[in-house]
Design a protein around this motif. Structure first.
Motif, PDB file in Angstrom:
ATOM      1  N   THR A  92       0.823  -1.216   0.000  1.00 34.13           N
ATOM      2  CA  THR A  92       0.000   0.000   0.000  1.00 34.13           C
ATOM      3  C   THR A  92       0.854   1.261   0.000  1.00 34.13           C
ATOM      4  OG1 THR A  92      -1.679  -1.185   1.275  1.00 34.13           O
ATOM      5  CG2 THR A  92      -1.840   1.223   1.233  1.00 34.13           C
ATOM      6  N   GLU A  93       0.597   2.136  -0.977  1.00 36.21           N
ATOM      7  CA  GLU A  93       1.238   3.455  -0.957  1.00 36.21           C
ATOM      8  C   GLU A  93       0.446   4.325   0.009  1.00 36.21           C
ATOM      9  OE1 GLU A  93       2.276   7.330  -3.761  1.00 36.21           O
ATOM     10  OE2 GLU A  93       1.693   5.458  -4.735  1.00 36.21           O
ATOM     11  N   ILE A  94       1.157   4.964   0.933  1.00 35.54           N
ATOM     12  CA  ILE A  94       0.517   5.785   1.956  1.00 35.54           C
ATOM     13  C   ILE A  94       0.415   7.222   1.451  1.00 35.54           C
ATOM     14  CG2 ILE A  94       0.569   6.517   4.359  1.00 35.54           C
ATOM     15  CD1 ILE A  94       0.352   3.435   3.860  1.00 35.54           C
ATOM     16  N   GLU A  95      -0.821   7.706   1.366  1.00 34.20           N
ATOM     17  CA  GLU A  95      -1.054   9.071   0.898  1.00 34.20           C
ATOM     18  C   GLU A  95      -0.350  10.065   1.811  1.00 34.20           C
ATOM     19  OE1 GLU A  95      -4.802  12.055   0.012  1.00 34.20           O
ATOM     20  OE2 GLU A  95      -5.173   9.925   0.280  1.00 34.20           O
ATOM     21  N   ASP A  96       0.324  11.033   1.223  1.00 29.93           N
ATOM     22  CA  ASP A  96       1.083  12.074   1.939  1.00 29.93           C
ATOM     23  C   ASP A  96       2.267  11.504   2.705  1.00 29.93           C
ATOM     24  OD1 ASP A  96      -0.644  14.119   1.048  1.00 29.93           O
ATOM     25  OD2 ASP A  96      -2.033  13.717   2.698  1.00 29.93           O
ATOM     26  N   GLY A  97       2.666  10.276   2.393  1.00 24.68           N
ATOM     27  CA  GLY A  97       3.816   9.674   3.048  1.00 24.68           C
ATOM     28  C   GLY A  97       5.104  10.021   2.326  1.00 24.68           C
ATOM     29  N   LEU A  98       6.192   9.938   3.036  1.00 19.86           N
ATOM     30  CA  LEU A  98       7.511  10.268   2.501  1.00 19.86           C
ATOM     31  C   LEU A  98       8.508   9.231   2.985  1.00 19.86           C
ATOM     32  CD1 LEU A  98       9.520  12.334   1.181  1.00 19.86           C
ATOM     33  CD2 LEU A  98       9.688  13.377   3.447  1.00 19.86           C
ATOM     34  N   GLN A  99       9.297   8.716   2.050  1.00 21.81           N
ATOM     35  CA  GLN A  99      10.407   7.832   2.405  1.00 21.81           C
ATOM     36  C   GLN A  99      11.671   8.446   1.839  1.00 21.81           C
ATOM     37  OE1 GLN A  99       9.926   3.545   2.205  1.00 21.81           O
ATOM     38  NE2 GLN A  99      11.898   3.407   1.143  1.00 21.81           N
ATOM     39  N   PHE A 116      14.676   6.634   6.172  1.00 26.10           N
ATOM     40  CA  PHE A 116      13.722   7.164   7.139  1.00 26.10           C
ATOM     41  C   PHE A 116      12.421   7.455   6.407  1.00 26.10           C
ATOM     42  CE2 PHE A 116      17.986   8.592   8.200  1.00 26.10           C
ATOM     43  CZ  PHE A 116      18.119   8.161   9.505  1.00 26.10           C
ATOM     44  N   GLY A 117      11.301   7.334   7.102  1.00 30.30           N
ATOM     45  CA  GLY A 117      10.025   7.668   6.491  1.00 30.30           C
ATOM     46  C   GLY A 117       9.013   8.104   7.527  1.00 30.30           C
ATOM     47  N   TYR A 164      17.469  -5.574  15.545  1.00 27.83           N
ATOM     48  CA  TYR A 164      16.316  -5.077  14.797  1.00 27.83           C
ATOM     49  C   TYR A 164      16.742  -4.524  13.439  1.00 27.83           C
ATOM     50  CZ  TYR A 164      13.582  -5.259  19.104  1.00 27.83           C
ATOM     51  OH  TYR A 164      12.928  -5.682  20.227  1.00 27.83           O
ATOM     52  N   GLY A 165      16.053  -4.970  12.409  1.00 28.59           N
ATOM     53  CA  GLY A 165      16.236  -4.412  11.078  1.00 28.59           C
ATOM     54  C   GLY A 165      15.188  -3.336  10.839  1.00 28.59           C
ATOM     55  N   MET A 166      14.712  -3.257   9.610  1.00 26.26           N
ATOM     56  CA  MET A 166      13.710  -2.254   9.244  1.00 26.26           C
ATOM     57  C   MET A 166      12.522  -2.351  10.192  1.00 26.26           C
ATOM     58  SD  MET A 166      12.039  -1.722   5.518  1.00 26.26           S
ATOM     59  CE  MET A 166      10.717  -0.590   5.226  1.00 26.26           C
ATOM     60  N   THR A 167      12.124  -1.193  10.753  1.00 25.98           N
ATOM     61  CA  THR A 167      11.078  -1.176  11.777  1.00 25.98           C
ATOM     62  C   THR A 167      10.129   0.001  11.565  1.00 25.98           C
ATOM     63  OG1 THR A 167      12.628  -2.150  13.360  1.00 25.98           O
ATOM     64  CG2 THR A 167      10.652  -1.135  14.275  1.00 25.98           C
ATOM     65  N   TYR A 168       8.834  -0.280  11.712  1.00 24.78           N
ATOM     66  CA  TYR A 168       7.789   0.750  11.718  1.00 24.78           C
ATOM     67  C   TYR A 168       7.357   0.953  13.159  1.00 24.78           C
ATOM     68  CZ  TYR A 168       7.124  -0.331   6.733  1.00 24.78           C
ATOM     69  OH  TYR A 168       7.309  -0.530   5.389  1.00 24.78           O
ATOM     70  N   ILE A 169       7.000   2.200  13.500  1.00 26.70           N
ATOM     71  CA  ILE A 169       6.313   2.453  14.756  1.00 26.70           C
ATOM     72  C   ILE A 169       5.015   3.170  14.410  1.00 26.70           C
ATOM     73  CG2 ILE A 169       7.612   4.585  15.238  1.00 26.70           C
ATOM     74  CD1 ILE A 169       7.068   3.931  18.271  1.00 26.70           C
ATOM     75  N   VAL A 175       2.696   7.139  11.303  1.00 24.75           N
ATOM     76  CA  VAL A 175       3.615   6.012  11.275  1.00 24.75           C
ATOM     77  C   VAL A 175       4.993   6.544  10.914  1.00 24.75           C
ATOM     78  CG1 VAL A 175       3.108   5.448   8.848  1.00 24.75           C
ATOM     79  CG2 VAL A 175       4.069   3.687  10.354  1.00 24.75           C
ATOM     80  N   LYS A 176       6.017   5.964  11.535  1.00 22.21           N
ATOM     81  CA  LYS A 176       7.405   6.284  11.218  1.00 22.21           C
ATOM     82  C   LYS A 176       8.087   4.979  10.855  1.00 22.21           C
ATOM     83  CE  LYS A 176       7.602  10.027  14.609  1.00 22.21           C
ATOM     84  NZ  LYS A 176       8.292  10.542  15.806  1.00 22.21           N
ATOM     85  N   VAL A 177       9.099   5.071  10.007  1.00 23.18           N
ATOM     86  CA  VAL A 177       9.853   3.883   9.624  1.00 23.18           C
ATOM     87  C   VAL A 177      11.324   4.259   9.474  1.00 23.18           C
ATOM     88  CG1 VAL A 177       9.428   4.216   7.137  1.00 23.18           C
ATOM     89  CG2 VAL A 177       9.997   1.931   8.000  1.00 23.18           C
ATOM     90  N   ALA A 178      12.188   3.319   9.834  1.00 26.71           N
ATOM     91  CA  ALA A 178      13.626   3.507   9.649  1.00 26.71           C
ATOM     92  C   ALA A 178      14.240   2.153   9.339  1.00 26.71           C
ATOM     93  CB  ALA A 178      14.267   4.123  10.889  1.00 26.71           C
ATOM     94  N   ASP A 179      15.475   2.179   8.861  1.00 25.94           N
ATOM     95  CA  ASP A 179      16.146   0.938   8.494  1.00 25.94           C
ATOM     96  C   ASP A 179      16.494   0.083   9.707  1.00 25.94           C
ATOM     97  OD1 ASP A 179      17.962   2.879   9.266  1.00 25.94           O
ATOM     98  OD2 ASP A 179      19.472   2.337   7.809  1.00 25.94           O
ATOM     99  N   THR A 180      16.491   0.680  10.905  1.00 30.84           N
ATOM    100  CA  THR A 180      16.643  -0.075  12.153  1.00 30.84           C
ATOM    101  C   THR A 180      15.744   0.560  13.212  1.00 30.84           C
ATOM    102  OG1 THR A 180      18.442   1.283  13.043  1.00 30.84           O
ATOM    103  CG2 THR A 180      19.092  -0.611  11.670  1.00 30.84           C
ATOM    104  N   LYS A 181      15.449  -0.188  14.248  1.00 32.18           N
ATOM    105  CA  LYS A 181      14.619   0.345  15.332  1.00 32.18           C
ATOM    106  C   LYS A 181      15.321   1.515  16.014  1.00 32.18           C
ATOM    107  CE  LYS A 181      12.045  -1.023  19.473  1.00 32.18           C
ATOM    108  NZ  LYS A 181      11.782  -2.118  20.425  1.00 32.18           N
ATOM    109  N   GLN A 182      16.631   1.418  16.228  1.00 29.71           N
ATOM    110  CA  GLN A 182      17.386   2.516  16.853  1.00 29.71           C
ATOM    111  C   GLN A 182      17.255   3.804  16.052  1.00 29.71           C
ATOM    112  OE1 GLN A 182      21.424   1.116  17.240  1.00 29.71           O
ATOM    113  NE2 GLN A 182      21.123   0.550  19.376  1.00 29.71           N
ATOM    114  N   ASN A 183      17.267   3.717  14.737  1.00 32.78           N
ATOM    115  CA  ASN A 183      17.221   4.912  13.901  1.00 32.78           C
ATOM    116  C   ASN A 183      15.860   5.604  13.911  1.00 32.78           C
ATOM    117  OD1 ASN A 183      19.900   4.839  13.288  1.00 32.78           O
ATOM    118  ND2 ASN A 183      19.635   3.947  11.264  1.00 32.78           N
TER     119      ASN A 183
END
Length: 192
Positions: A92-99, A116-117, A164-169, A175-183
């Motif tokens: 799913t492409e998230i409307e108004d989302g940025l990666q 980062f997203g 942790y690899g790629m992680t969404y919160i 929603v936020k996403v990064a290539d690792t949970k720490q990031n």
């Protein structure tokens, strides 16, 4: 002695008045009259006792605003730049989302980079997307900060020190996403 003190005080006051008038600047010259009619003037409004609230930021997120200024400066210092793309979660492409992918795109190909997203997201869509990721083997964790969905350690390419690899919160409304949970900690959007 009293006369000397009075003269000294008067001189100090006069010097203060000169300095204050010099700092205040000169008033603008009045316009030359152009006829017999006088232009009416309106008094300036009285200052309000309660300040007006600052307007909410209407700025759109960008690759240089969703993460901290110091992080951007460090990336640029080592020759990295960013490439923006739409944010996808699962299919799913998230409307108004940025990666945003940060890397040295002018250098030789390699695996050095960070992603980062961010996107606004309502709770119903968040639940559907979490379920889709979990059905694909992603792992769910919940705590006071929100719902974390992270890729399986078996498929993580470059996990952080905690594995942790790629992680969404997922949190309320975003929603936020990064290539690792720490990031995820480097994402500072939305700005307040």
């Amino acid at each position: 002695m009293l006369a000397t003190r009075i003269l000294g005080t008067a001189a100090a006051l006069a010097l203060s008045a000169v300095l204050l008038s010099a700092c205040a600047g000169s008033p603008e010259a009045a316009p030359e009259p152009t006829g017999n009619a006088q232009t009416p003037t309106t008094a300036a409004p009285a200052p309000s006792a309660t300040p007006e609230p600052a307007p909410a930021s209407t700025e759109d997120p960008t690759c240089t605003t969703i993460i901290g200024e110091s992080v951007v400066a460090e990336f640029e210092k080592v020759g990295w730049s960013s490439q923006a793309s739409p944010l996808y979660i699962g299919s799913t492409e998230i409307e108004d989302g940025l990666q945003c992918m940060w890397a040295n795109f002018d250098g030789p190909a390699g695996d050095h980079g960070q992603m980062f997203g961010w996107a606004p997201l309502d709770d119903a869509d968040a639940e559907d997307l979490q379920a889709e990721l979990e059905s694909q083997g992603w792992l769910r964790e919940e705590d006071a900060a929100g719902v974390y969905i992270t890729e399986s350690a078996d498929t993580a390419i470059a996990p952080d020190e905690d594995g942790y690899g790629m992680t969404y919160i997922f949190t309320s409304g975003q929603v936020k996403v990064a290539d690792t949970k720490q990031n995820l900690l480097l994402i500072e959007w939305p700005q307040s």
